[in-house]
Design a protein around this motif. Structure first.
Motif, PDB file in Angstrom:
ATOM      1  N   ASN A   1       0.832  -1.199   0.000  1.00 16.62           N
ATOM      2  CA  ASN A   1       0.000   0.000   0.000  1.00 16.62           C
ATOM      3  C   ASN A   1       0.868   1.251   0.000  1.00 16.62           C
ATOM      4  OD1 ASN A   1      -1.477   2.239   1.706  1.00 16.62           O
ATOM      5  ND2 ASN A   1      -3.068   0.976   0.772  1.00 16.62           N
ATOM      6  N   GLU A   2       0.545   2.192  -0.885  1.00 17.48           N
ATOM      7  CA  GLU A   2       1.361   3.397  -1.031  1.00 17.48           C
ATOM      8  C   GLU A   2       1.358   4.244   0.240  1.00 17.48           C
ATOM      9  OE1 GLU A   2       1.614   7.365  -3.919  1.00 17.48           O
ATOM     10  OE2 GLU A   2       0.366   5.637  -4.475  1.00 17.48           O
ATOM     11  N   ASP A   3       0.183   4.360   0.894  1.00 13.77           N
ATOM     12  CA  ASP A   3       0.107   5.126   2.135  1.00 13.77           C
ATOM     13  C   ASP A   3       0.942   4.480   3.230  1.00 13.77           C
ATOM     14  OD1 ASP A   3      -1.583   6.991   1.000  1.00 13.77           O
ATOM     15  OD2 ASP A   3      -3.399   5.916   1.589  1.00 13.77           O
ATOM     16  N   ALA A   4       0.867   3.145   3.308  1.00 18.09           N
ATOM     17  CA  ALA A   4       1.664   2.435   4.314  1.00 18.09           C
ATOM     18  C   ALA A   4       3.149   2.623   4.047  1.00 18.09           C
ATOM     19  CB  ALA A   4       1.302   0.955   4.327  1.00 18.09           C
ATOM     20  N   GLN A   5       3.542   2.528   2.777  1.00 14.97           N
ATOM     21  CA  GLN A   5       4.954   2.713   2.426  1.00 14.97           C
ATOM     22  C   GLN A   5       5.434   4.107   2.819  1.00 14.97           C
ATOM     23  OE1 GLN A   5       7.208   0.576   1.230  1.00 14.97           O
ATOM     24  NE2 GLN A   5       5.708  -1.091   1.301  1.00 14.97           N
ATOM     25  N   ASN A   6       4.600   5.107   2.596  1.00 15.71           N
ATOM     26  CA  ASN A   6       4.961   6.479   2.951  1.00 15.71           C
ATOM     27  C   ASN A   6       5.131   6.627   4.467  1.00 15.71           C
ATOM     28  OD1 ASN A   6       5.367   9.322   2.543  1.00 15.71           O
ATOM     29  ND2 ASN A   6       3.248   9.648   3.178  1.00 15.71           N
ATOM     30  N   LEU A   7       4.236   5.995   5.229  1.00 19.22           N
ATOM     31  CA  LEU A   7       4.332   6.055   6.692  1.00 19.22           C
ATOM     32  C   LEU A   7       5.581   5.335   7.187  1.00 19.22           C
ATOM     33  CD1 LEU A   7       0.579   5.449   7.599  1.00 19.22           C
ATOM     34  CD2 LEU A   7       1.845   7.586   7.818  1.00 19.22           C
ATOM     35  N   PHE A   8       5.861   4.158   6.608  1.00 17.80           N
ATOM     36  CA  PHE A   8       7.078   3.426   6.982  1.00 17.80           C
ATOM     37  C   PHE A   8       8.320   4.257   6.680  1.00 17.80           C
ATOM     38  CE2 PHE A   8       4.583  -0.690   6.427  1.00 17.80           C
ATOM     39  CZ  PHE A   8       4.519  -0.934   7.789  1.00 17.80           C
ATOM     40  N   ARG A   9       8.306   4.940   5.544  1.00 13.13           N
ATOM     41  CA  ARG A   9       9.453   5.760   5.162  1.00 13.13           C
ATOM     42  C   ARG A   9       9.646   6.907   6.169  1.00 13.13           C
ATOM     43  NH1 ARG A   9       8.049   6.324   0.498  1.00 13.13           N
ATOM     44  NH2 ARG A   9       6.917   8.298   0.590  1.00 13.13           N
ATOM     45  N   GLN A  10       8.550   7.516   6.599  1.00 10.53           N
ATOM     46  CA  GLN A  10       8.655   8.590   7.591  1.00 10.53           C
ATOM     47  C   GLN A  10       9.212   8.069   8.917  1.00 10.53           C
ATOM     48  OE1 GLN A  10       5.207  11.301   7.913  1.00 10.53           O
ATOM     49  NE2 GLN A  10       4.420  10.350   6.039  1.00 10.53           N
ATOM     50  N   ILE A  11       8.763   6.868   9.299  1.00  9.79           N
ATOM     51  CA  ILE A  11       9.276   6.275  10.541  1.00  9.79           C
ATOM     52  C   ILE A  11      10.767   5.991  10.418  1.00  9.79           C
ATOM     53  CG2 ILE A  11       9.173   4.236  12.032  1.00  9.79           C
ATOM     54  CD1 ILE A  11       6.166   4.102  11.421  1.00  9.79           C
ATOM     55  N   ASN A  12      11.190   5.448   9.286  1.00  9.47           N
ATOM     56  CA  ASN A  12      12.614   5.152   9.080  1.00  9.47           C
ATOM     57  C   ASN A  12      13.454   6.430   9.110  1.00  9.47           C
ATOM     58  OD1 ASN A  12      11.994   2.444   8.820  1.00  9.47           O
ATOM     59  ND2 ASN A  12      11.894   2.506   6.582  1.00  9.47           N
ATOM     60  N   GLU A  13      12.928   7.493   8.481  1.00  9.00           N
ATOM     61  CA  GLU A  13      13.663   8.764   8.485  1.00  9.00           C
ATOM     62  C   GLU A  13      13.759   9.334   9.899  1.00  9.00           C
ATOM     63  OE1 GLU A  13      11.465  11.139   5.773  1.00  9.00           O
ATOM     64  OE2 GLU A  13      12.277  10.175   3.959  1.00  9.00           O
ATOM     65  N   TRP A  14      12.652   9.236  10.648  1.00  4.51           N
ATOM     66  CA  TRP A  14      12.685   9.688  12.045  1.00  4.51           C
ATOM     67  C   TRP A  14      13.700   8.875  12.844  1.00  4.51           C
ATOM     68  CZ3 TRP A  14      11.531   6.558  16.225  1.00  4.51           C
ATOM     69  CH2 TRP A  14      11.523   7.184  17.461  1.00  4.51           C
ATOM     70  N   GLU A  15      13.728   7.567  12.607  1.00  2.00           N
ATOM     71  CA  GLU A  15      14.675   6.707  13.326  1.00  2.00           C
ATOM     72  C   GLU A  15      16.115   7.116  13.020  1.00  2.00           C
ATOM     73  OE1 GLU A  15      15.492   1.898  13.906  1.00  2.00           O
ATOM     74  OE2 GLU A  15      14.588   2.651  12.053  1.00  2.00           O
ATOM     75  N   ASP A  16      16.406   7.362  11.739  1.00  2.00           N
ATOM     76  CA  ASP A  16      17.768   7.764  11.349  1.00  2.00           C
ATOM     77  C   ASP A  16      18.136   9.104  11.994  1.00  2.00           C
ATOM     78  OD1 ASP A  16      17.988   5.487   9.835  1.00  2.00           O
ATOM     79  OD2 ASP A  16      17.412   6.455   7.947  1.00  2.00           O
ATOM     80  N   ARG A  17      17.200  10.072  11.945  1.00  2.00           N
ATOM     81  CA  ARG A  17      17.483  11.382  12.541  1.00  2.00           C
ATOM     82  C   ARG A  17      17.713  11.263  14.049  1.00  2.00           C
ATOM     83  NH1 ARG A  17      12.966  12.930   9.521  1.00  2.00           N
ATOM     84  NH2 ARG A  17      11.770  13.136  11.465  1.00  2.00           N
ATOM     85  N   THR A  18      16.907  10.429  14.688  1.00  2.00           N
ATOM     86  CA  THR A  18      17.029  10.262  16.136  1.00  2.00           C
ATOM     87  C   THR A  18      18.369   9.632  16.501  1.00  2.00           C
ATOM     88  OG1 THR A  18      14.624   9.990  16.305  1.00  2.00           O
ATOM     89  CG2 THR A  18      15.946   9.267  18.179  1.00  2.00           C
ATOM     90  N   ILE A  19      18.788   8.613  15.742  1.00  2.00           N
ATOM     91  CA  ILE A  19      20.071   7.953  16.010  1.00  2.00           C
ATOM     92  C   ILE A  19      21.227   8.922  15.802  1.00  2.00           C
ATOM     93  CG2 ILE A  19      21.642   6.144  15.194  1.00  2.00           C
ATOM     94  CD1 ILE A  19      19.172   4.434  14.601  1.00  2.00           C
ATOM     95  N   ILE A  20      21.169   9.684  14.706  1.00  2.00           N
ATOM     96  CA  ILE A  20      22.241  10.657  14.418  1.00  2.00           C
ATOM     97  C   ILE A  20      22.311  11.701  15.530  1.00  2.00           C
ATOM     98  CG2 ILE A  20      22.944  12.508  12.853  1.00  2.00           C
ATOM     99  CD1 ILE A  20      21.803  10.821  10.554  1.00  2.00           C
TER     100      ILE A  20
END
Length: 414
Positions: free
Chosen positions: A78-97
């Motif tokens: 699902n495109e909406d789910a993929q977009n949400l997963f991508r936002q979570i991954n980006e948040w995770e990367d920013r938080t780790i950095i």
């Protein structure tokens, strides 16, 4: 006549009519009587009906399995789910950095505090200065006893400094703050503009404590009738649904409720449920649990407990009340899905109004209020009370606080 009586008592096969065939058995499902032949046929037909139901079940099971397989496959496509997963991954990367950056800065601060290189460089520079003078005088031989004494003192001072124990900071500590990870990322569902979500408030209390009057104040609040002379009449305030009847297996009783709906905005409605019989003690929580399980209510925005405060003496012992509030809070946190609890004392005397919440350890999201009921007493009684209008305005201010807290709690969870 004896034969006629005996014939009338005989049970005949219901399928052999008009032929009179004596029935040998009966079906306890349809209560019809059958001869041997038709009973076998009846059982065979029941077996066929059972097989049809089994086939229908298998068909539905197949549809369910297909739905499950499709939903599992499509949930990651699902495109909406993929977009949400991508936002979570980006948040995770920013938080780790960000976390690593802060940790690196802390390490650098510790390293600088324990670093002795500056002091060591100073010692090296002092020793190098002496070495240059000594090398120069070896070639020029332009020195006297006074120069020798000075060099000896410089070297002795350097030696003392070098042999001093290395001093490291001893008063440094690490202070960290725990991160509430549940609040650092939150999944919210956007409200559908075409739907209106109902938030429930249960109003509990003994008969005569003022539950109905409390509802009247709520109705005035949502009708913006804040002035006593413009208040709604009692006949104008009626429940939009007379009964929501539930059965409580534990209490073995039926419970009926008046339901009052008040629109907050085009997406939210506050629904007050007023029981038509007394609910006391733990019965409140049994009823709430039953409402949640049997009426599809997920949780309650608030529980409002109405109590008669007319018997509060001049020097009340508030400890019992505070303990009761803590008990309510325990139920709210561990047993019942209630957002907040408000304890309202009606008909309270003036000295009770001086209750200072800040002097007591009142649980979070458990609130304590006083209000008067005189505005909706009988006319003859009201006529003898010169404080009716001020009581109404004071109670409306209290009611505003109660409703605002409930709405703020609803807004916080959205």
């Amino acid at each position: 006549m004896a034969n006629d009586a005996r014939n009338s008592d005989e049970k005949l096969c219901c399928l052999c009519a008009p032929k009179r065939t004596l029935a040998i058995t009966s079906c306890h499902g349809c209560y019809h009587h059958f001869c041997n032949k038709h009973f076998v046929e009846h059982r065979n037909q029941l077996s066929k009906n059972l097989n049809l139901i089994i086939d229908k079940h298998d068909e539905i099971l197949q549809d369910l399995n297909t739905r499950i397989d499709t939903s599992i496959r499509e949930q990651f496509e699902n495109e909406d789910a993929q977009n949400l997963f991508r936002q979570i991954n980006e948040w995770e990367d920013r938080t780790i950095i960000a976390c690593r950056h802060i940790a690196d800065e802390a390490r650098m601060s510790i390293k600088q505090s324990f670093d002795q290189s500056r002091f060591n460089n100073t010692l090296s520079e002092r020793l190098l200065y002496v070495a240059k003078e000594l090398e120069e005088q070896q070639h020029t031989e332009n020195f006297v006893e006074r120069d020798l004494d000075r060099w000896i003192k410089l070297l002795a001072c350097l030696k003392d400094d070098i042999n001093q124990p290395i001093k490291y900071p001893t008063s440094m500590t690490i202070e960290t703050h725990e991160i509430d990870w549940k609040t650092t990322i939150r999944i919210s569902h956007l409200a559908n503009s075409n739907t209106n979500v109902e938030y429930y408030v249960l109003v509990a209390g003994e008969k005569g404590a003022g539950k109905t009057t409390f509802i009247h104040y709520v109705a005035n609040y949502f009708a913006t009738k804040y002035a006593y002379r413009h208040r709604l009449s009692q006949t104008a305030i009626a429940p939009d649904q007379k009964e929501i009847v539930i059965r409580s297996p534990r209490l073995k009783q039926k419970f009926a409720f008046d339901r009052y709906s008040f629109v907050i905005d085009n997406q939210r409605t506050l629904v007050f449920l007023d029981p038509l019989r007394n609910i006391e003690g733990e019965d409140v929580y049994v009823i709430i649990d039953s409402l949640c399980n049997l009426c599809g209510i997920n949780h309650f925005a608030a529980l409002v407990v109405i109590s008669d405060g007319s018997d509060i003496d001049a020097n009340p012992d508030w400890d019992d009340l505070i303990n009761h509030l803590h008990e309510l809070e325990t139920f709210r946190e561990y047993r019942i899905p209630i957002k907040q609890i408000s304890l309202v004392w009606t008909n309270a005397p003036a000295h009770a109004m001086k209750f200072n919440r800040s002097t007591f350890n009142i649980p979070c999201n458990t609130n304590f209020y006083f209000m008067q009921n005189s505005a909706y007493q009988l006319f003859k009684t009201c006529a003898a009370i010169d404080t009716v209008e001020p009581d109404f305005h004071t109670s409306m201010e209290t009611l505003k606080s109660i409703i605002q807290k409930i709405i703020d709690g609803i807004q916080h969870e959205m």
